[in-house]
Write a protein that holds these residues in place. Structure first.
Motif, PDB file in Angstrom:
ATOM      1  N   THR A 141      58.805  39.107  41.882  1.00 33.22           N
ATOM      2  CA  THR A 141      60.177  39.574  42.038  1.00 33.22           C
ATOM      3  C   THR A 141      60.218  41.083  41.837  1.00 33.22           C
ATOM      4  OG1 THR A 141      61.044  37.476  41.214  1.00 33.22           O
ATOM      5  CG2 THR A 141      62.550  39.353  41.225  1.00 33.22           C
ATOM      6  N   MET A 142      60.874  41.777  42.751  1.00 25.84           N
ATOM      7  CA  MET A 142      60.938  43.234  42.678  1.00 25.84           C
ATOM      8  C   MET A 142      61.753  43.702  41.476  1.00 25.84           C
ATOM      9  SD  MET A 142      61.349  44.435  46.663  1.00 25.84           S
ATOM     10  CE  MET A 142      61.248  46.172  46.205  1.00 25.84           C
ATOM     11  N   ASN A 143      61.474  44.942  41.079  1.00 27.67           N
ATOM     12  CA  ASN A 143      62.212  45.652  40.031  1.00 27.67           C
ATOM     13  C   ASN A 143      62.105  44.994  38.665  1.00 27.67           C
ATOM     14  OD1 ASN A 143      63.310  47.720  41.807  1.00 27.67           O
ATOM     15  ND2 ASN A 143      64.557  46.069  42.675  1.00 27.67           N
ATOM     16  N   GLN A 144      60.983  44.313  38.427  1.00 28.97           N
ATOM     17  CA  GLN A 144      60.722  43.733  37.118  1.00 28.97           C
ATOM     18  C   GLN A 144      59.353  44.195  36.631  1.00 28.97           C
ATOM     19  OE1 GLN A 144      61.077  39.448  37.270  1.00 28.97           O
ATOM     20  NE2 GLN A 144      63.306  39.494  37.219  1.00 28.97           N
ATOM     21  N   LEU A 145      59.313  44.748  35.430  1.00 30.47           N
ATOM     22  CA  LEU A 145      58.043  45.118  34.833  1.00 30.47           C
ATOM     23  C   LEU A 145      57.338  43.855  34.357  1.00 30.47           C
ATOM     24  CD1 LEU A 145      56.155  47.419  33.855  1.00 30.47           C
ATOM     25  CD2 LEU A 145      57.359  47.298  31.651  1.00 30.47           C
ATOM     26  N   GLU A 146      56.116  43.640  34.861  1.00 27.28           N
ATOM     27  CA  GLU A 146      55.344  42.454  34.496  1.00 27.28           C
ATOM     28  C   GLU A 146      54.017  42.856  33.875  1.00 27.28           C
ATOM     29  OE1 GLU A 146      54.575  39.283  37.128  1.00 27.28           O
ATOM     30  OE2 GLU A 146      56.612  39.131  37.907  1.00 27.28           O
ATOM     31  N   VAL A 147      53.496  41.979  33.006  1.00 19.22           N
ATOM     32  CA  VAL A 147      52.149  42.144  32.490  1.00 19.22           C
ATOM     33  C   VAL A 147      51.264  41.103  33.154  1.00 19.22           C
ATOM     34  CG1 VAL A 147      52.690  40.718  30.444  1.00 19.22           C
ATOM     35  CG2 VAL A 147      50.670  42.215  30.452  1.00 19.22           C
ATOM     36  N   TRP A 148      50.137  41.570  33.697  1.00 21.16           N
ATOM     37  CA  TRP A 148      49.145  40.705  34.333  1.00 21.16           C
ATOM     38  C   TRP A 148      47.841  40.809  33.563  1.00 21.16           C
ATOM     39  CZ3 TRP A 148      49.627  42.357  40.219  1.00 21.16           C
ATOM     40  CH2 TRP A 148      50.922  42.066  40.680  1.00 21.16           C
ATOM     41  N   GLU A 149      47.046  39.743  33.582  1.00 21.14           N
ATOM     42  CA  GLU A 149      45.741  39.780  32.942  1.00 21.14           C
ATOM     43  C   GLU A 149      44.668  39.308  33.907  1.00 21.14           C
ATOM     44  OE1 GLU A 149      44.393  39.047  28.541  1.00 21.14           O
ATOM     45  OE2 GLU A 149      44.436  37.106  29.556  1.00 21.14           O
ATOM     46  N   VAL A 150      43.681  40.172  34.148  1.00 20.93           N
ATOM     47  CA  VAL A 150      42.515  39.838  34.962  1.00 20.93           C
ATOM     48  C   VAL A 150      41.437  39.323  34.014  1.00 20.93           C
ATOM     49  CG1 VAL A 150      40.746  40.727  36.509  1.00 20.93           C
ATOM     50  CG2 VAL A 150      43.096  41.559  36.699  1.00 20.93           C
ATOM     51  N   ARG A 151      40.982  38.078  34.236  1.00 15.71           N
ATOM     52  CA  ARG A 151      40.020  37.446  33.340  1.00 15.71           C
ATOM     53  C   ARG A 151      38.697  37.193  34.070  1.00 15.71           C
ATOM     54  NH1 ARG A 151      43.700  32.726  30.369  1.00 15.71           N
ATOM     55  NH2 ARG A 151      45.211  34.157  29.360  1.00 15.71           N
ATOM     56  N   ASN A 152      37.640  37.784  33.545  1.00 15.91           N
ATOM     57  CA  ASN A 152      36.296  37.571  34.093  1.00 15.91           C
ATOM     58  C   ASN A 152      35.481  36.844  33.026  1.00 15.91           C
ATOM     59  OD1 ASN A 152      33.845  37.628  35.365  1.00 15.91           O
ATOM     60  ND2 ASN A 152      33.751  39.848  35.619  1.00 15.91           N
ATOM     61  N   ASP A 153      35.588  35.517  32.983  1.00 11.20           N
ATOM     62  CA  ASP A 153      35.001  34.716  31.911  1.00 11.20           C
ATOM     63  C   ASP A 153      33.682  34.051  32.275  1.00 11.20           C
ATOM     64  OD1 ASP A 153      37.136  35.311  30.256  1.00 11.20           O
ATOM     65  OD2 ASP A 153      38.274  33.514  30.784  1.00 11.20           O
ATOM     66  N   LEU A 154      33.194  34.266  33.507  1.00 12.05           N
ATOM     67  CA  LEU A 154      31.960  33.601  33.919  1.00 12.05           C
ATOM     68  C   LEU A 154      30.770  34.106  33.115  1.00 12.05           C
ATOM     69  CD1 LEU A 154      32.425  33.576  37.780  1.00 12.05           C
ATOM     70  CD2 LEU A 154      32.324  31.579  36.297  1.00 12.05           C
ATOM     71  N   ILE A 155      29.824  33.200  32.831  1.00 12.18           N
ATOM     72  CA  ILE A 155      28.655  33.569  32.045  1.00 12.18           C
ATOM     73  C   ILE A 155      27.393  33.101  32.765  1.00 12.18           C
ATOM     74  CG2 ILE A 155      29.918  33.486  29.866  1.00 12.18           C
ATOM     75  CD1 ILE A 155      28.663  30.739  29.343  1.00 12.18           C
ATOM     76  N   GLY A 156      26.250  33.583  32.270  1.00 11.95           N
ATOM     77  CA  GLY A 156      24.964  33.130  32.790  1.00 11.95           C
ATOM     78  C   GLY A 156      24.663  33.688  34.165  1.00 11.95           C
ATOM     79  N   ALA A 157      24.106  32.819  35.020  1.00  7.99           N
ATOM     80  CA  ALA A 157      23.634  33.254  36.343  1.00  7.99           C
ATOM     81  C   ALA A 157      24.772  33.745  37.226  1.00  7.99           C
ATOM     82  CB  ALA A 157      22.902  32.105  37.029  1.00  7.99           C
ATOM     83  N   LEU A 158      26.009  33.357  36.904  1.00 11.83           N
ATOM     84  CA  LEU A 158      27.145  33.727  37.746  1.00 11.83           C
ATOM     85  C   LEU A 158      27.825  35.010  37.279  1.00 11.83           C
ATOM     86  CD1 LEU A 158      28.709  30.178  38.249  1.00 11.83           C
ATOM     87  CD2 LEU A 158      27.245  31.441  39.820  1.00 11.83           C
ATOM     88  N   GLU A 159      27.285  35.650  36.264  1.00 13.30           N
ATOM     89  CA  GLU A 159      27.898  36.881  35.772  1.00 13.30           C
ATOM     90  C   GLU A 159      27.912  37.952  36.856  1.00 13.30           C
ATOM     91  OE1 GLU A 159      25.915  38.255  32.325  1.00 13.30           O
ATOM     92  OE2 GLU A 159      26.760  36.728  31.001  1.00 13.30           O
ATOM     93  N   GLN A 160      29.076  38.483  37.112  1.00 11.67           N
ATOM     94  CA  GLN A 160      29.242  39.575  38.066  1.00 11.67           C
ATOM     95  C   GLN A 160      30.410  40.433  37.608  1.00 11.67           C
ATOM     96  OE1 GLN A 160      28.204  40.155  41.760  1.00 11.67           O
ATOM     97  NE2 GLN A 160      26.351  39.322  40.862  1.00 11.67           N
ATOM     98  N   PRO A 161      30.294  41.748  37.668  1.00 16.36           N
ATOM     99  CA  PRO A 161      31.493  42.571  37.530  1.00 16.36           C
ATOM    100  C   PRO A 161      32.366  42.381  38.775  1.00 16.36           C
ATOM    101  CG  PRO A 161      29.484  43.878  37.298  1.00 16.36           C
ATOM    102  CD  PRO A 161      29.095  42.560  37.887  1.00 16.36           C
ATOM    103  N   HIS A 162      33.669  42.412  38.593  1.00 23.06           N
ATOM    104  CA  HIS A 162      34.577  42.269  39.723  1.00 23.06           C
ATOM    105  C   HIS A 162      35.612  43.399  39.681  1.00 23.06           C
ATOM    106  CE1 HIS A 162      33.067  38.388  41.053  1.00 23.06           C
ATOM    107  NE2 HIS A 162      33.141  37.951  39.807  1.00 23.06           N
ATOM    108  N   PRO A 163      35.599  44.288  40.664  1.00 21.13           N
ATOM    109  CA  PRO A 163      36.651  45.301  40.769  1.00 21.13           C
ATOM    110  C   PRO A 163      37.841  44.717  41.529  1.00 21.13           C
ATOM    111  CG  PRO A 163      34.929  45.736  42.391  1.00 21.13           C
ATOM    112  CD  PRO A 163      34.508  44.516  41.639  1.00 21.13           C
TER     113      PRO A 163
END
Length: 501
Positions: A398-420
């Motif tokens: 919805t426009m004109n609303q300040l929101e907080v978002w969270e980007v979660r990169n929780d993968l571990i082990g062989a699947l570990e990758q940084p994600h931009p």
């Protein structure tokens, strides 16, 4: 190959008339009720014809390399708008002023579909380069928008569904530099002393042709570093301050940018323009798509000094297809102090002046909108892959609303990758970064994040959770968000946001 590529970026002096017309628009227009009314009726200030076509470039010795390339022609507007880079496979640098009304007529002369995205610019959904608006061979598309972004470093590149990585690797990219009067008054280095540095890695076969490999979604890595679309560059500079505009234009290579002599990185700008105050970092962690403007005072070095801009070693950079591996140290650019130049330029203690948003003021404080980066036989976001026009209820904004978002990169082990993660639309602020499993590996990257200022791309390493504050105020419609590892994006790590009034 060594030459003074400052000459290739020499900016013609913008006339006083243009300065007052466009720079004043960014200040006086607000005082009289806003840019929209100042521009009414909707007159076009800049009209560009932009073409994607086959081309070639002499990048290595021997055979020329076949490329795709953006070329452009200025139909109307200030003559300084377009700055081609001779010898480069990159498109021309586009110089715009905040407040200008811009029309770009895009023509596809390739033998495959393509679409162009203006990365970091806040534009209407039908001008943003969504794959819905892909242009077939021989077709065209009109992009029309008002420049509302702060002065800063932006770029444009192909954004074709499942072909972005290939087409950008082939050459479809270029810089956009936005100006405004308030920045011009700061006295920052300009002209020959304001130098864009586009960093890209490439691989070549025995015939000097580009190789592109998705690496089963791991990302394409190259062993040749190209600067501004050319290989083997030396930047010849003088004994005075410079502004360097750094862009990580690699498909998927993450960089830990530093000086080889230990000189600190003085950061004055991020993705969305100038910081409120300069900050110093020992190095800069830069993912694909991110920009960092730095102030460098070379007056401390005598003529003849040789310095290198490098990418230092770091851990948990992720896998990739190609060599060197992610996190491997690499030389980026040779810098040669070649002449004595006196200058009275000094680094301002204050740059921009924008409010710092507070998480407690978000409408969803305590219940942040989450973006979980996962792997389910394919890279996914919240368990979903790309659908051309579909979106979930959780992807309605919805426009004109300040929101907080969270980007979660929780993968571990062989699947570990940084994600931009790159979000189309307005720039956002980063309010918190937390790693749930810090250790010695994290010590190799933790001092390089510049979370201050405005951003359109956020770097999330394994086990990181990064909170953003965002507010949509200008354009409704369908907008993309995705991983800016271009091979991840092409293989489904991309979704839509539907923005409603």
């Amino acid at each position: 190959m060594s030459f003074d590529f400052l000459e290739r970026f020499e900016k013609s002096a913008i006339s006083r008339r243009d300065l007052l017309r466009y720079g004043g628009m960014g200040v006086g227009a607000f005082a009289t009720g806003g840019i929209a009314r100042a521009l009414a009726p909707r007159k076009i200030d800049v009209h560009i014809q932009l073409i994607a076509s086959n081309s070639s470039a002499q990048i290595l010795s021997g055979s020329a390399t076949s490329t795709y390339r953006y070329t452009a022609r200025l139909l109307s507007g200030p003559r300084q708008t377009l700055k081609p880079i001779p010898g480069s496979f990159l498109g021309p640098t586009i110089h715009l002023w905040k407040g200008q009304r811009v029309r770009i007529d895009f023509y596809n002369q390739l033998a495959e579909d393509t679409v162009v995205h203006f990365h970091g610019l806040e534009v209407p959904h039908n001008a943003d380069g969504h794959p819905l608006h892909t242009v077939a061979p021989g077709g065209s598309w009109k992009h029309e928008f008002e420049v509302v972004n702060n002065a800063g470093t932006y770029w444009y590149h192909a954004h074709t569904d499942m072909r972005t990585g290939f087409q950008v690797n082939k050459g479809l990219a270029g810089l956009i530099i936005v100006h405004e009067l308030i920045e011009e008054k700061l006295g920052l280095p300009s002209g020959n002393f304001d130098v864009p540095i586009v960093i890209q890695d490439r691989r070549f076969n025995a015939s000097n042709q580009f190789i592109h490999s998705t690496g089963s979604q791991l990302g394409h890595l190259g062993n040749y570093i190209c600067i501004n679309g050319m290989f083997g560059q030396t930047l010849n500079i003088g004994t005075r301050p410079y502004r360097l505009r750094l862009l990580n234009g690699c498909n998927s290579r993450n960089l830990k940018v530093a000086w080889n002599n230990g000189m600190p990185m003085t950061v004055i700008g991020t993705d969305g323009g100038l910081l409120n105050q300069p900050i110093e970092k020992p190095y800069l962690m830069m993912s694909s798509g991110q920009r960092r403007d730095i102030w460098v005072d070379f007056s401390q070095y005598p003529v003849g000094t040789q310095i290198k801009l490098v990418s230092q070693a770091f851990d948990r950079g992720g896998a990739g297809s190609g060599t060197p591996a992610q996190g491997t140290p690499m030389d980026l650019l040779n810098v040669n102090v070649s002449q004595s130049i006196s200058s009275s330029a000094s680094l301002p203690s204050s740059l921009a002046s924008f409010p710092i948003w507070q998480e407690a003021n978000a409408v969803n404080f305590g219940n942040e909108r989450t973006f979980a980066l996962e792997y389910m036989s394919m890279w996914t976001i919240n368990g979903n892959t790309f659908e051309l026009s579909n979106y979930t209820n959780d992807e309605i904004i919805t426009m004109n609303q300040l929101e907080v978002w969270e980007v979660r990169n929780d993968l571990i082990g062989a699947l570990e990758q940084p994600h931009p993660m790159h979000f189309h639309g307005p720039q956002f602020q980063i309010c918190n970064r937390e790693n749930t499993d810090p250790g010695t590996w994290y010590d190799t990257i933790s001092e390089g994040f510049v979370d201050e200022g405005w951003h359109d791309t956020v770097f999330a390493f394994p086990r990181e959770r990064v909170k953003l504050l965002t507010k949509w105020t200008k354009h409704s419609g369908l907008f993309l968000y995705h991983c800016h590892n271009l091979e991840h994006e092409d293989m489904g790590m991309m979704r839509n946001l539907m923005v409603v009034p």
